[in-house]
Design a protein around this motif. Structure first.
Motif, PDB file in Angstrom:
ATOM      1  N   ASP A 276       4.562   5.751  -5.112  1.00 51.18           N
ATOM      2  CA  ASP A 276       4.718   5.847  -6.737  1.00 51.18           C
ATOM      3  C   ASP A 276       3.554   6.612  -7.324  1.00 51.18           C
ATOM      4  O   ASP A 276       3.921   7.537  -8.214  1.00 51.18           O
ATOM      5  N   THR A 277       2.464   6.664  -6.597  1.00 57.15           N
ATOM      6  CA  THR A 277       1.571   7.574  -7.351  1.00 57.15           C
ATOM      7  C   THR A 277       1.759   8.931  -7.150  1.00 57.15           C
ATOM      8  O   THR A 277       1.596   9.839  -7.930  1.00 57.15           O
ATOM      9  N   ILE A 278       2.170   9.278  -5.855  1.00 61.81           N
ATOM     10  CA  ILE A 278       2.586  10.809  -5.475  1.00 61.81           C
ATOM     11  C   ILE A 278       3.743  11.140  -6.381  1.00 61.81           C
ATOM     12  O   ILE A 278       3.611  12.365  -6.906  1.00 61.81           O
ATOM     13  N   VAL A 279       4.821  10.245  -6.701  1.00 61.20           N
ATOM     14  CA  VAL A 279       5.786  10.691  -7.366  1.00 61.20           C
ATOM     15  C   VAL A 279       5.498  10.931  -8.782  1.00 61.20           C
ATOM     16  O   VAL A 279       5.787  11.923  -9.629  1.00 61.20           O
ATOM     17  N   ARG A 280       4.705  10.156  -9.349  1.00 58.10           N
ATOM     18  CA  ARG A 280       4.195  10.109 -10.683  1.00 58.10           C
ATOM     19  C   ARG A 280       3.462  11.557 -10.832  1.00 58.10           C
ATOM     20  O   ARG A 280       3.541  12.361 -11.912  1.00 58.10           O
TER      21      ARG A 280
ATOM     22  N   ILE B 256       0.866  -1.253   0.002  1.00 63.78           N
ATOM     23  CA  ILE B 256      -0.121  -0.099  -0.035  1.00 63.78           C
ATOM     24  C   ILE B 256       0.686   1.233   0.093  1.00 63.78           C
ATOM     25  O   ILE B 256       0.644   2.278  -0.551  1.00 63.78           O
ATOM     26  N   GLY B 257       1.798   1.417   0.727  1.00 64.11           N
ATOM     27  CA  GLY B 257       2.681   2.446   0.913  1.00 64.11           C
ATOM     28  C   GLY B 257       3.633   2.602  -0.429  1.00 64.11           C
ATOM     29  O   GLY B 257       3.785   3.724  -0.961  1.00 64.11           O
ATOM     30  N   THR B 258       4.236   1.544  -0.833  1.00 67.11           N
ATOM     31  CA  THR B 258       4.929   1.629  -2.001  1.00 67.11           C
ATOM     32  C   THR B 258       3.940   2.186  -3.328  1.00 67.11           C
ATOM     33  O   THR B 258       4.666   3.049  -4.146  1.00 67.11           O
TER      34      THR B 258
ATOM     35  N   ASN C 145      -6.330   4.390 -11.927  1.00 70.56           N
ATOM     36  CA  ASN C 145      -7.216   5.195 -11.216  1.00 70.56           C
ATOM     37  C   ASN C 145      -7.536   4.568 -10.177  1.00 70.56           C
ATOM     38  O   ASN C 145      -8.245   5.249  -9.075  1.00 70.56           O
ATOM     39  N   ARG C 146      -7.638   3.249  -9.969  1.00 68.18           N
ATOM     40  CA  ARG C 146      -8.353   2.552  -8.970  1.00 68.18           C
ATOM     41  C   ARG C 146      -7.258   1.189  -8.639  1.00 68.18           C
ATOM     42  O   ARG C 146      -6.769   0.547  -9.750  1.00 68.18           O
ATOM     43  N   VAL C 147      -6.805   1.045  -7.596  1.00 72.00           N
ATOM     44  CA  VAL C 147      -5.636  -0.024  -7.276  1.00 72.00           C
ATOM     45  C   VAL C 147      -6.606  -0.883  -6.231  1.00 72.00           C
ATOM     46  O   VAL C 147      -7.348  -0.606  -5.259  1.00 72.00           O
ATOM     47  N   GLU C 148      -6.503  -2.112  -6.742  1.00 68.18           N
ATOM     48  CA  GLU C 148      -7.167  -3.372  -5.449  1.00 68.18           C
ATOM     49  C   GLU C 148      -5.617  -4.170  -5.089  1.00 68.18           C
ATOM     50  O   GLU C 148      -5.071  -4.575  -5.952  1.00 68.18           O
ATOM     51  N   LEU C 149      -5.518  -4.105  -3.778  1.00 74.18           N
ATOM     52  CA  LEU C 149      -4.601  -5.153  -3.529  1.00 74.18           C
ATOM     53  C   LEU C 149      -5.124  -6.176  -2.662  1.00 74.18           C
ATOM     54  O   LEU C 149      -5.931  -6.016  -1.764  1.00 74.18           O
ATOM     55  N   ALA C 150      -4.421  -7.360  -2.671  1.00 74.72           N
ATOM     56  CA  ALA C 150      -5.200  -8.664  -2.078  1.00 74.72           C
ATOM     57  C   ALA C 150      -4.994  -8.353  -0.593  1.00 74.72           C
ATOM     58  O   ALA C 150      -4.029  -8.154  -0.049  1.00 74.72           O
ATOM     59  N   THR C 151      -5.860  -9.030   0.188  1.00 79.15           N
ATOM     60  CA  THR C 151      -5.998  -9.243   1.672  1.00 79.15           C
ATOM     61  C   THR C 151      -5.896 -10.654   1.961  1.00 79.15           C
ATOM     62  O   THR C 151      -6.548 -11.567   1.056  1.00 79.15           O
ATOM     63  N   HIS C 152      -5.979 -11.170   3.142  1.00 75.63           N
ATOM     64  CA  HIS C 152      -6.171 -12.332   3.403  1.00 75.63           C
ATOM     65  C   HIS C 152      -6.437 -12.617   4.875  1.00 75.63           C
ATOM     66  O   HIS C 152      -5.935 -11.807   5.586  1.00 75.63           O
ATOM     67  N   LEU C 153      -7.239 -13.309   5.195  1.00 75.16           N
ATOM     68  CA  LEU C 153      -7.507 -13.850   6.666  1.00 75.16           C
ATOM     69  C   LEU C 153      -6.526 -14.683   7.289  1.00 75.16           C
ATOM     70  O   LEU C 153      -6.265 -15.635   6.908  1.00 75.16           O
TER      71      LEU C 153
END
Length: 121
Positions: A84-88, A78-80, A98-106
């Motif tokens: 990256d988005t802020i720098v760009r 999430i941080g990376t 425009n939308r980023v989905e990152l996997a979560t797990h239980l």
């Protein structure tokens, strides 16, 4: 409010209802720990009487008693992605998406188990 106190207050209201839940999914690990304290105060056992799941998989989830089942988020990713988005954007470039989905797990720990059968009325 993602606080221990809010978890305590909200879970107390839920657990004293006419038909209390057998499980609680909290919006954060702190809220979940407040729910566990509410259950303990009301004489309920976690997970035997109430399963509790948190969100964030913080250090508290790993060290609480019982150890808290929680949804793990990929914090480093999430941080990376955010940096990256802020720098760009700072360079005048478009973000990679425009939308980023990152996997979560239980992460299953000690605060959950299958519900016991309810007594018929």
């Amino acid at each position: 409010d993602f606080s221990f106190e809010e978890g305590l207050r909200s879970a107390t209201a839920l657990l004293t209802a006419a038909v209390p839940p057998t499980a609680v999914f909290a919006s954060s690990d702190l809220v979940a720990l407040g729910a566990i304290e509410a259950a303990r105060t009301l004489g309920l056992r976690v997970p035997e009487d109430l399963s509790v799941v948190g969100f964030d998989d913080t250090f508290l989830a790993q060290t609480s008693s019982p150890r808290l089942t929680s949804v793990n988020q990929p914090i480093a990713e999430i941080g990376t992605t955010a940096v990256d988005t802020i720098v760009r954007l700072a360079r005048g470039e478009a973000p990679r998406a425009n939308r980023v989905e990152l996997a979560t797990h239980l992460v299953l720990r000690d605060s959950t188990c299958p519900p016991k059968a309810r007594e018929s009325s």
